[in-house]
Scaffold this active site. Sequence first.
Site, PDB file in Angstrom:
ATOM      1  N   TYR A 178       6.056 -14.374   0.772  1.00 51.12           N
ATOM      2  CA  TYR A 178       5.358 -14.689   2.014  1.00 51.12           C
ATOM      3  C   TYR A 178       5.801 -16.089   2.433  1.00 51.12           C
ATOM      4  O   TYR A 178       6.479 -16.789   1.674  1.00 51.12           O
ATOM      5  CB  TYR A 178       3.834 -14.671   1.792  1.00 51.12           C
ATOM      6  CG  TYR A 178       3.327 -13.412   1.120  1.00 51.12           C
ATOM      7  CD1 TYR A 178       3.466 -12.171   1.730  1.00 51.12           C
ATOM      8  CD2 TYR A 178       2.708 -13.465  -0.139  1.00 51.12           C
ATOM      9  CE1 TYR A 178       2.998 -11.011   1.112  1.00 51.12           C
ATOM     10  CE2 TYR A 178       2.241 -12.311  -0.752  1.00 51.12           C
ATOM     11  CZ  TYR A 178       2.392 -11.087  -0.131  1.00 51.12           C
ATOM     12  OH  TYR A 178       1.941  -9.948  -0.742  1.00 51.12           O
ATOM     13  N   GLU A 223       2.076  -6.628  -5.150  1.00 51.07           N
ATOM     14  CA  GLU A 223       1.757  -5.809  -6.330  1.00 51.07           C
ATOM     15  C   GLU A 223       2.963  -5.039  -6.851  1.00 51.07           C
ATOM     16  O   GLU A 223       3.344  -5.154  -8.011  1.00 51.07           O
ATOM     17  CB  GLU A 223       0.629  -4.826  -5.962  1.00 51.07           C
ATOM     18  CG  GLU A 223       0.291  -3.865  -7.091  1.00 51.07           C
ATOM     19  CD  GLU A 223      -1.064  -3.210  -6.970  1.00 51.07           C
ATOM     20  OE1 GLU A 223      -1.985  -3.823  -6.384  1.00 51.07           O
ATOM     21  OE2 GLU A 223      -1.221  -2.090  -7.484  1.00 51.07           O
ATOM     22  N   ASP A 266       0.843  -1.199   0.000  1.00 47.00           N
ATOM     23  CA  ASP A 266       0.000   0.000   0.000  1.00 47.00           C
ATOM     24  C   ASP A 266       0.881   1.254   0.000  1.00 47.00           C
ATOM     25  O   ASP A 266       0.709   2.153  -0.816  1.00 47.00           O
ATOM     26  CB  ASP A 266      -0.911   0.007   1.243  1.00 47.00           C
ATOM     27  CG  ASP A 266      -1.701  -1.289   1.366  1.00 47.00           C
ATOM     28  OD1 ASP A 266      -2.511  -1.559   0.490  1.00 47.00           O
ATOM     29  OD2 ASP A 266      -1.472  -2.031   2.346  1.00 47.00           O
TER      30      ASP A 266
HETATM   31  O1  TRH Z   1       4.637  -6.071   0.780  1.00 41.29           O
HETATM   32  P1  TRH Z   1       3.728  -6.693  -0.174  1.00 41.29           P
HETATM   33  O2  TRH Z   1       3.386  -8.070   0.084  1.00 41.29           O
HETATM   34  O3  TRH Z   1       2.434  -5.822  -0.288  1.00 41.29           O
HETATM   35  C1  TRH Z   1       1.144  -6.345  -0.400  1.00 41.29           C
HETATM   36  C2  TRH Z   1       0.545  -6.189  -1.741  1.00 41.29           C
HETATM   37  O4  TRH Z   1       0.652  -4.886  -2.204  1.00 41.29           O
HETATM   38  C3  TRH Z   1      -0.901  -6.583  -1.698  1.00 41.29           C
HETATM   39  O5  TRH Z   1      -1.495  -6.408  -2.939  1.00 41.29           O
HETATM   40  C4  TRH Z   1      -1.590  -5.741  -0.686  1.00 41.29           C
HETATM   41  O6  TRH Z   1      -2.903  -6.067  -0.607  1.00 41.29           O
HETATM   42  C5  TRH Z   1      -0.904  -5.969   0.622  1.00 41.29           C
HETATM   43  O7  TRH Z   1       0.445  -5.593   0.513  1.00 41.29           O
HETATM   44  C6  TRH Z   1      -1.557  -5.166   1.718  1.00 41.29           C
HETATM   45  O8  TRH Z   1       4.389  -6.653  -1.642  1.00 41.29           O
HETATM   46  P2  TRH Z   1       4.629  -5.464  -2.676  1.00 41.29           P
HETATM   47  O9  TRH Z   1       3.345  -4.968  -3.252  1.00 41.29           O
HETATM   48  O10 TRH Z   1       5.619  -5.935  -3.603  1.00 41.29           O
HETATM   49  O11 TRH Z   1       5.255  -4.283  -1.827  1.00 41.29           O
HETATM   50  C7  TRH Z   1       6.554  -4.322  -1.332  1.00 41.29           C
HETATM   51  C8  TRH Z   1       7.183  -2.951  -1.411  1.00 41.29           C
HETATM   52  O12 TRH Z   1       8.404  -2.933  -0.697  1.00 41.29           O
HETATM   53  C9  TRH Z   1       7.496  -2.539  -2.829  1.00 41.29           C
HETATM   54  O13 TRH Z   1       7.242  -1.152  -3.008  1.00 41.29           O
HETATM   55  C10 TRH Z   1       8.991  -2.788  -2.941  1.00 41.29           C
HETATM   56  C11 TRH Z   1       9.423  -2.434  -1.562  1.00 41.29           C
HETATM   57  N1  TRH Z   1      10.708  -3.009  -1.137  1.00 41.29           N
HETATM   58  C12 TRH Z   1      11.732  -2.156  -0.796  1.00 41.29           C
HETATM   59  O14 TRH Z   1      11.579  -0.922  -0.906  1.00 41.29           O
HETATM   60  N2  TRH Z   1      12.916  -2.694  -0.376  1.00 41.29           N
HETATM   61  C13 TRH Z   1      13.125  -4.017  -0.254  1.00 41.29           C
HETATM   62  O15 TRH Z   1      14.218  -4.437   0.156  1.00 41.29           O
HETATM   63  C14 TRH Z   1      12.053  -4.898  -0.632  1.00 41.29           C
HETATM   64  C15 TRH Z   1      12.254  -6.382  -0.548  1.00 41.29           C
HETATM   65  C16 TRH Z   1      10.861  -4.363  -1.054  1.00 41.29           C
END
Ligand code: TRH
Length: 377
Positions: free
Chosen positions: A193, A273, A17
């Site tokens: 996850y 996402e 988010d």
């Molecule tokens: O963290 P997430 O599992 O987020 C999820 C999804 O968005 C899902 O759709 C939503 O419903 C839920 O959250 C509440 O995975 P996502 O979307 O990839 O977000 C991770 C964020 O973290 C992304 O912007 C990349 C960032 N990130 C970093 O900035 N540094 C890191 O080292 C890593 C591994 C990720």
Amino acid sequence: MRVSWDIFCNVVDNYGDIGVTWRLARQLVAEQGFAVRLWVDDLAAFCRVCPAADEQAAAQLQQGVEVRRWCADWSPVEAADVVIEAFACQLPAAYVAAMAARVRPSLWLNLEYLSAEDWVGGCHGLPSLQPKGLQKFFFFPGFTSDTGGLLREAGLLERRRAFQQDPQARQDFLRGLGVAPRADARLMSLFAYENPGLASWLDVLAADVQPSHLLVPEGRIVADLLRWLQLDALAVGTVQVRGSLTVQVLPFVSQDDYDRLLWSCDFNAVRGEDSFVRAQWAGRPLLWQIYPQPEDAHLDKLEAFLALYTEALSPAATAALLAQWRAWNSGAVMGESWQALLEVWPELTAHAQSWCSQQAAQTDLAAALAQFYRNWL
Ligand code: TRH
């Protein structure tokens, strides 16, 4: 006066988010010249994706974005020209009243979750009537031209290509993270996850003839990794070797550094996402773990994306990819599907590039939002 935008982000869990809204906010400032406030109710989550941020500050300027703590106890502010509620979060009632009270009411947008499902194109941009004469529009990101597109910063692919063509830049970046892979190792990242299928995948990697070096950003999958390693803990940066497999837990880095990590790897396992989209922009083969929803609603979304992504693949590559992604998303064993995937590796690598170019031909999400606003005026 610059056009003002307020983006509201309620952090449900994880980092998607805040990851999406922070990325969008930065782009609306840097590329569209808007004045953007990002209201976030969990500054600790924000600090993970933007390590320079201050977790205690009620208001702070980060990369041109005014980041505000969104408190349950809302203090009235003037409503912006354009208001985005991210992922159907609930705006404060007093703020909605302020939107309606403006001479020209605010443009109200609900930014939806990303999905490749067919119905998305038909719903993108539709209005719904709200109290006080306001209208709210549904804005859907997506992979086809009838949607709002994907977040993609200007020059992103050029920067990515330059990085990937510069072995020294890659080596320097990895060294900064304490990573020094063998020259012949397949470098992979794993952002995931919990997954009971992990052990079977690590088994085949450890038994493989080719060495693999697996980089695991600290987070939810680490407990499964430790179980397989038969360790109680693994300090960030420490290297563990089992057969042909080297494993290393990495710190959670800024979004820009996470991009570089994806660009550096030959294969990326991603989730949710935003990391899913970033892995596509990396132009390298990927494995997606979709965010699980009640009653397995996410599986339709997974299949919808797979149908699009495999359209141009050979039957063998399609079968290998489907088997691997379905296994990973159901916690099934991964050994066989990984072996099958290795057989079509060159095709998947080429496809990752062409898919990326195809997606980059679409208008990016921030530009599409700006265009939507101009059309609405
Ligand atoms: O963290 P997430 O599992 O987020 C999820 C999804 O968005 C899902 O759709 C939503 O419903 C839920 O959250 C509440 O995975 P996502 O979307 O990839 O977000 C991770 C964020 O973290 C992304 O912007 C990349 C960032 N990130 C970093 O900035 N540094 C890191 O080292 C890593 C591994 C990720």
